[in-house]
Design an enzyme around this catalytic site. Sequence first.
Site, PDB file in Angstrom:
ATOM      1  N   TYR A  33      45.738  37.134  40.768  1.00 43.78           N
ATOM      2  CA  TYR A  33      44.237  36.942  40.018  1.00 43.78           C
ATOM      3  C   TYR A  33      43.368  37.709  40.921  1.00 43.78           C
ATOM      4  O   TYR A  33      43.580  37.666  42.350  1.00 43.78           O
ATOM      5  CB  TYR A  33      43.886  35.650  39.540  1.00 43.78           C
ATOM      6  CG  TYR A  33      43.542  34.631  40.534  1.00 43.78           C
ATOM      7  CD1 TYR A  33      44.532  34.067  41.260  1.00 43.78           C
ATOM      8  CD2 TYR A  33      42.158  34.121  40.633  1.00 43.78           C
ATOM      9  CE1 TYR A  33      43.910  33.100  42.298  1.00 43.78           C
ATOM     10  CE2 TYR A  33      42.003  33.152  41.569  1.00 43.78           C
ATOM     11  CZ  TYR A  33      42.786  32.800  42.254  1.00 43.78           C
ATOM     12  OH  TYR A  33      42.178  31.722  43.359  1.00 43.78           O
ATOM     13  N   LYS A 149      47.208  36.545  46.637  1.00 42.78           N
ATOM     14  CA  LYS A 149      46.230  35.591  45.677  1.00 42.78           C
ATOM     15  C   LYS A 149      47.063  35.363  44.130  1.00 42.78           C
ATOM     16  O   LYS A 149      46.714  35.786  43.348  1.00 42.78           O
ATOM     17  CB  LYS A 149      45.068  36.319  45.357  1.00 42.78           C
ATOM     18  CG  LYS A 149      43.935  35.671  45.000  1.00 42.78           C
ATOM     19  CD  LYS A 149      42.730  36.217  44.962  1.00 42.78           C
ATOM     20  CE  LYS A 149      41.499  35.757  44.314  1.00 42.78           C
ATOM     21  NZ  LYS A 149      41.093  34.392  44.882  1.00 42.78           N
ATOM     22  N   GLU A 182      42.051  27.417  56.240  1.00 45.47           N
ATOM     23  CA  GLU A 182      40.842  27.933  55.096  1.00 45.47           C
ATOM     24  C   GLU A 182      40.378  26.823  54.197  1.00 45.47           C
ATOM     25  O   GLU A 182      41.231  25.836  54.131  1.00 45.47           O
ATOM     26  CB  GLU A 182      41.401  29.098  54.437  1.00 45.47           C
ATOM     27  CG  GLU A 182      42.440  28.883  53.549  1.00 45.47           C
ATOM     28  CD  GLU A 182      42.848  30.290  52.678  1.00 45.47           C
ATOM     29  OE1 GLU A 182      42.184  31.040  52.458  1.00 45.47           O
ATOM     30  OE2 GLU A 182      44.093  30.239  52.172  1.00 45.47           O
ATOM     31  N   LEU A 207      44.134  33.587  52.828  1.00 41.03           N
ATOM     32  CA  LEU A 207      43.916  34.522  51.977  1.00 41.03           C
ATOM     33  C   LEU A 207      42.952  35.439  52.635  1.00 41.03           C
ATOM     34  O   LEU A 207      41.745  35.065  53.157  1.00 41.03           O
ATOM     35  CB  LEU A 207      43.486  34.356  50.727  1.00 41.03           C
ATOM     36  CG  LEU A 207      43.013  35.359  49.519  1.00 41.03           C
ATOM     37  CD1 LEU A 207      44.501  35.735  48.885  1.00 41.03           C
ATOM     38  CD2 LEU A 207      42.089  34.800  48.530  1.00 41.03           C
TER      39      LEU A 207
HETATM   40  N1  PMP Z   1      40.839  31.476  50.248  1.00 42.28           N
HETATM   41  C1  PMP Z   1      41.206  31.217  49.220  1.00 42.28           C
HETATM   42  C2  PMP Z   1      42.310  30.154  49.169  1.00 42.28           C
HETATM   43  C3  PMP Z   1      40.604  31.415  47.968  1.00 42.28           C
HETATM   44  O1  PMP Z   1      41.184  31.144  46.843  1.00 42.28           O
HETATM   45  C4  PMP Z   1      39.542  32.233  48.071  1.00 42.28           C
HETATM   46  C5  PMP Z   1      38.679  32.601  46.858  1.00 42.28           C
HETATM   47  N2  PMP Z   1      39.563  32.936  45.656  1.00 42.28           N
HETATM   48  C6  PMP Z   1      39.235  32.708  49.131  1.00 42.28           C
HETATM   49  C7  PMP Z   1      39.703  32.485  50.392  1.00 42.28           C
HETATM   50  C8  PMP Z   1      37.996  33.841  49.329  1.00 42.28           C
HETATM   51  O2  PMP Z   1      38.315  34.737  48.885  1.00 42.28           O
HETATM   52  P1  PMP Z   1      37.144  35.899  48.259  1.00 42.28           P
HETATM   53  O3  PMP Z   1      35.965  35.985  49.438  1.00 42.28           O
HETATM   54  O4  PMP Z   1      37.792  37.118  48.099  1.00 42.28           O
HETATM   55  O5  PMP Z   1      36.697  35.334  47.154  1.00 42.28           O
END
Ligand code: PMP
Length: 287
Positions: A33, A149, A182, A207
Amino acid sequence: MSRIIYVNGSYRPYADALVHAEDRGFQFADSVYEVIEILGGKLVDATRHLVRLERSLGELGIRTPMGRASLQLVIREVIRRNRVRDGVVYLQVTRGEGPRDFAFPDDEVEPTLVVLARSQQREKNNALAAVGIAVKTMPDRRWGRSDIKTVMLLPACLAKDAAKQDGAREAWFVDSEGYITEGASSNAWIVTRDRVLVTRQLDHRILGGVTRATALDVAREYQMKVEQRAFTRAEALDAEEAFITSATNTVMPVVRIDGQPVGNGKPGIVSQRLRSQFHQCAEISAL
Ligand code: PMP
């Protein structure tokens, strides 16, 4: 106005927007996603999000449902039909449907594509950023490919709920060596006492956040010192500032970790500057 969702080629009201019960996304979380911010009716960092979507699909060998330009048209149409000015667009692509079998279907199946858009009050998020949030640390029990993701989000849901029970907005995962990986749905950052921005290096444990990448661009623009390396919980507790980044939050100050104040317990100036300059550096694409 009834909300409209795009599912596999048609735009439908919520009640009619159906996915098959033997869809592999539902059965196995065999699905990826994206969440993209919508600001004043425009998409924020769409290219980076769509590139990451293609990468996630590629890593899992899920077919791309349509080309990038067509996908952009669908996204725009969903935003238009739902009249979203500020909010997020959510996209999910599953491997498709087939008789429940762990191994992938032999025949080429059509991937399932779902796109929906939702309004979010910008003022609410700004009000939260003005006071900052609390985070709670806990062991990282996710799989070894957190760089993809996927919708396999149960460990993140459990962590977020445990954080919520403790009055915290986000969970910060800690790996087996004691380093913060994270957040459950965000990337984790600290600002050391000598004003160095620290966020974990990209590897399979986190991620590659789009907001993280754009925040690094902002930091570069302002000649801030940055180190992409792992940091421990102890280092975070000793930091001057902390914050998280994600498409739904942009840059959100963290003022408490496990109940202990970070710095002076208020949003710090580095975090606030990154937040205020964020959309200046991001790619903003007209619809
Ligand atoms: N890490 C994880 C585990 C996440 O789920 C997300 C957001 N979906 C992020 C980091 C941040 O990613 P982004 O800045 O692309 O929203």
